[in-house]
Write an enzyme that holds these catalytic residues in place. Structure first.
Site, mmCIF file in Angstrom:
data_model
loop_
_atom_site.group_PDB
_atom_site.id
_atom_site.type_symbol
_atom_site.label_atom_id
_atom_site.label_comp_id
_atom_site.label_asym_id
_atom_site.label_seq_id
_atom_site.Cartn_x
_atom_site.Cartn_y
_atom_site.Cartn_z
ATOM 1 N N HIS A 138 0.828 -1.203 0.000
ATOM 2 C CA HIS A 138 0.000 0.000 0.000
ATOM 3 C C HIS A 138 0.867 1.260 0.000
ATOM 4 O O HIS A 138 0.703 2.149 -0.847
ATOM 5 C CB HIS A 138 -0.922 -0.012 1.225
ATOM 6 C CG HIS A 138 -1.787 1.203 1.357
ATOM 7 N ND1 HIS A 138 -3.116 1.206 1.002
ATOM 8 C CD2 HIS A 138 -1.515 2.461 1.820
ATOM 9 C CE1 HIS A 138 -3.621 2.415 1.225
ATOM 10 N NE2 HIS A 138 -2.674 3.193 1.730
ATOM 11 N N GLU A 139 1.779 1.322 0.951
ATOM 12 C CA GLU A 139 2.613 2.525 1.045
ATOM 13 C C GLU A 139 3.529 2.660 -0.163
ATOM 14 O O GLU A 139 3.841 3.775 -0.600
ATOM 15 C CB GLU A 139 3.429 2.503 2.344
ATOM 16 C CG GLU A 139 2.581 2.525 3.613
ATOM 17 C CD GLU A 139 1.594 3.684 3.660
ATOM 18 O OE1 GLU A 139 1.871 4.732 3.053
ATOM 19 O OE2 GLU A 139 0.544 3.537 4.306
ATOM 20 N N HIS A 153 3.393 6.768 -6.904
ATOM 21 C CA HIS A 153 2.678 7.982 -7.317
ATOM 22 C C HIS A 153 3.615 9.190 -7.264
ATOM 23 O O HIS A 153 3.540 10.088 -8.115
ATOM 24 C CB HIS A 153 1.475 8.182 -6.388
ATOM 25 C CG HIS A 153 0.382 9.030 -6.961
ATOM 26 N ND1 HIS A 153 -0.788 9.288 -6.270
ATOM 27 C CD2 HIS A 153 0.253 9.688 -8.139
ATOM 28 C CE1 HIS A 153 -1.567 10.065 -7.008
ATOM 29 N NE2 HIS A 153 -0.960 10.316 -8.141
ATOM 30 N N HIS A 207 1.770 4.476 -2.873
ATOM 31 C CA HIS A 207 1.904 5.929 -2.717
ATOM 32 C C HIS A 207 3.268 6.394 -3.241
ATOM 33 O O HIS A 207 3.375 7.439 -3.899
ATOM 34 C CB HIS A 207 1.805 6.316 -1.243
ATOM 35 C CG HIS A 207 0.408 6.354 -0.698
ATOM 36 N ND1 HIS A 207 -0.614 7.056 -1.296
ATOM 37 C CD2 HIS A 207 -0.130 5.804 0.427
ATOM 38 C CE1 HIS A 207 -1.722 6.934 -0.576
ATOM 39 N NE2 HIS A 207 -1.450 6.179 0.476
#
Length: 671
Positions: free
Chosen positions: A461-462, A468, A465
């Site tokens: 998940h991290e 991105h 990020h």
């Protein structure tokens, strides 16, 4: 001597020279950087020339470089490696920074130049990206109160300053409670716990300088303890301490702080002409209105609660078979759910965990990024802010793309949770700069460090990020990377979690810590089959928190937030044995700052899209389909906030999704 924070950084890739920086450097560096920034702002505001995009908007984009350096270093270590000095500095800096940025947003001469450009925007011959930056700049000034005059303007500055101080206090109180509490365990208390929990408890005891093993309030330790400890009395003690963070009375109690924050937010929104803070906050998000948020959450709540109620009956029966009468309690759920998972799926987390080594999961996240986007990761030997940190040079086709830093282990100096931040964001103006991106997690230490399946999802998940940020390809920093609508920012992170569940990824990287053997095919199938296990519980605890957050901000601010929380939960028929994922006194997403205030729903809003987005890969050539990967990068990961979030998703997928994909993905309705 030159302050090392303000000096020209000659380190590789201009990473902050952490080894040269002391806590005493921050205050003078901040003072100097704010002074320089004010001078830059004054020069823009006082420019006698007719406002242009270059002399006003681009000048604002270029201003504050030194201040960015100071704040990126300070807030990185203040969150991940705090100490008393840093906490004191944070309390001192919060009102000063609030006053500094409020002074900019309330600068009437500066706003006049921005407003002039906005009025002439159709005649400025701007690129699409420049037009977007102008719109966001103008909107930001207006929403910050730049158009207010007199007493209203002064009151807005007071409110923002007070909110900044309260948010810092909320965070530090929570950290203090988490740091102070631990429960000593005897050797007998360790009976029934798997080795990885015992090892984590012993490591935590060493960190706390206790006489033996302990349970702390670190999620990576307390959750497995609640899952595996057969001692109901110890589970209750640990759970009550975990649930009571921020509500223990005394100096670290957050309940009055939460009430004051909510009242100030309501006042702020009304000064700007909005009926409620939720109306103000959601205006710029994909959801737009509180009603649309509530509609989504209730669509998910009903099937989730139905599933949770059914599961509670099963777990209560299991508990009674153990000779325990009375209702199922919150400290019972995880224990009996784990027993049920083992019985129904023959999946034992203690047997699974050796296959989920931290280092191998990091490799897996990198390998997926390589196959999807061509990124390569080479370890970097550079000074960082803590010995636990490690860094990589990220390249593509031999060209430097970013620096990635991972800080994975729990410690008393680190706030709870997991997050991604950019010490430096990607931009091409006023000069080209590549990003320096950090993932911070709170995994239990071990040799080797072993993750739960939930931990592994958090890591992916991290890293979503981080991608991105790393793949951002825009001109202006203000729209770079994760500078997007709050209910869109979780799309890349939640989407990337899906690659952990790709069978070939687990088959390659889920290898046993001792034998090196890959996860047996039978276990792999069980892992994937059990991926939606206990989704009733997980969905209810999340949605309850999101609905309480919305209720706090969609109407008159409650004078007693705890009473309002109870009222909302009672109205929902909240299952007794499930607690909110984040109860009010430790709801840092909502009260540590404005980021997720009236916006905790964002994870669910993004999940509607991520389920649909991954389906796009499955409908094409599979999880690593190159055309879908390119479309994802071109339309979402590289574009930052250069366009409206809805337009970005439409460009990627061709349509907007409905909630059914999410419900099917969570197993709450038939696939």
């Amino acid at each position: 001597m030159t302050n090392p924070i303000l000096s020209n950084w000659t380190t590789p890739f201009e990473i902050a020279p952490f080894s040269d920086i002391s806590d005493d450097d921050f205050s003078p560096a901040l003072e100097q950087a704010m002074k320089e920034h004010n001078a830059e702002i004054d020069a823009i505001a006082a420019n006698p020339d007719t406002p242009t995009f270059a002399n006003t908007i681009e000048a604002l984009e270029a201003a504050g470089g030194q201040l960015d350096k100071v704040l990126s270093v300070f807030f990185t270590i203040a969150g991940a490696d705090s100490n008393r000095k840093r906490e004191e500095l944070q309390r001192a800096f919060s009102p000063r920074l609030s006053a500094h940025f409020s002074g900019i947003s309330s600068n009437k001469s500066l706003f006049k130049r921005v407003a002039d450009l906005w009025a002439r925007r159709d005649d400025l011959d701007l690129t699409e990206e420049q037009a977007r930056v102008l719109m966001l700049t103008h909107r930001g000034f207006v929403r910050a109160g730049a158009a207010l005059e007199g007493d209203e303007d002064a009151r807005m500055q007071e409110i923002k300053s007070r909110l900044a101080s309260l948010g810092t206090s909320f965070t530090q109180n929570l950290l203090a409670d988490e740091r102070a509490w631990y429960m000593d365990l005897t050797e007998e208390d360790l009976n029934g716990l798997p080795d990885f929990v015992v090892d984590a408890a012993r490591a935590a005891g060493q960190e706390k300088k206790a006489k033996g093993p302990v349970v702390t309030l670190s999620r990576s330790l307390i959750v497995p303890f609640l899952q595996f400890s057969p001692r109901r009395d110890l589970r209750e003690n640990a759970y009550r301490a975990w649930a009571a963070r921020g509500a223990n009375g005394g100096e670290t109690d957050n309940r009055d702080i939460a009430a004051e924050i909510l009242a100030l937010r309501e006042e702020r929104a009304k000064l700007l002409g909005y009926d409620t803070f939720a109306d103000y906050k959601l205006e710029t998000e994909m959801a737009r209105t509180p009603d649309r948020v509530r509609e989504l959450l209730m669509q998910v709540w009903e099937p989730a609660k139905s599933r949770a109620d059914t599961d509670a009956d099963v777990l209560t029966q299991m508990m009674q078979e153990d000779g325990i009468n009375g209702p199922l309690e919150a400290w019972d759920w995880r224990y009996y759910a784990e027993k049920r998972r083992k019985a129904e799926h023959d999946l034992d987390e203690a047997a699974l965990k050796p296959y989920l080594q931290l280092d191998r999961m990091i490799e897996a996240s990198f390998a997926c990024a390589n196959r999807l986007f061509g990124l390569e990761f080479k370890p970097l030997d550079v000074p960082l802010y803590h010995p636990d940190c490690r860094a990589w040079d990220v390249t593509r086709d031999g060209q430097h793309v970013a620096v990635f830093i991972g800080d994975y282990f729990a410690r008393g100096s680190k706030r709870s949770g997991a997050w991604c931040s950019a010490m430096r964001a990607q931009a091409k103006f006023p000069k080209k700069q590549t990003p320096v991106v950090i993932n911070v997690c709170n995994f239990a230490k071990g040799d080797p460090a072993l993750l739960s399946y939930d931990d592994a999802r958090t890591l992916f998940h991290e890293f979503g990020h981080a991608l991105h940020q790393m793949l951002s390809n825009v001109t202006y920093e203000s729209i770079s990377g994760t500078s997007v609508a709050r209910d869109f920012v979780e799309l890349p992170s939640q989407l990337y979690e899906h690659w952990l569940e790709v069978p070939e990824v687990l088959a390659e990287f889920a290898t046993h810590a001792e034998t090196g053997e890959p996860m047996p095919q039978e276990m792999l199938q069980k892992v994937l089959k059990a991926a939606n296990f206990d989704q009733g519980f997980q969905t209810v605890e999340y949605v309850a928190s999101a609905l309480v957050d919305l209720a706090f901000h969609d109407g008159e601010a409650p004078t007693d937030p705890m009473a309002k929380q109870s009222e909302v939960l009672a109205g929902l028929g909240m299952p007794k044995a499930i607690g909110m994922r984040h109860a009010t006194p430790h709801f840092a997403h909502v009260f540590a700052g404005d980021g997720y205030s009236s916006g905790y729903y964002s994870y669910m809003w993004s999940e509607v899209m991520d389920a649909d987005a991954f389906a796009a890969f499955e409908e094409a050539g599979g999880a690593f389909d190159p055309e879908r990967a390119k479309a994802l990068e071109d339309n979402i990961l590289s574009t930052g906030g250069s366009r409206e979030a809805e337009d970005l998703y439409l460009a990627f997928r061709g349509r907007l999704p409905g909630v059914d994909a999410l419900l099917k993905g969570r197993g709450l309705i038939a696939a």
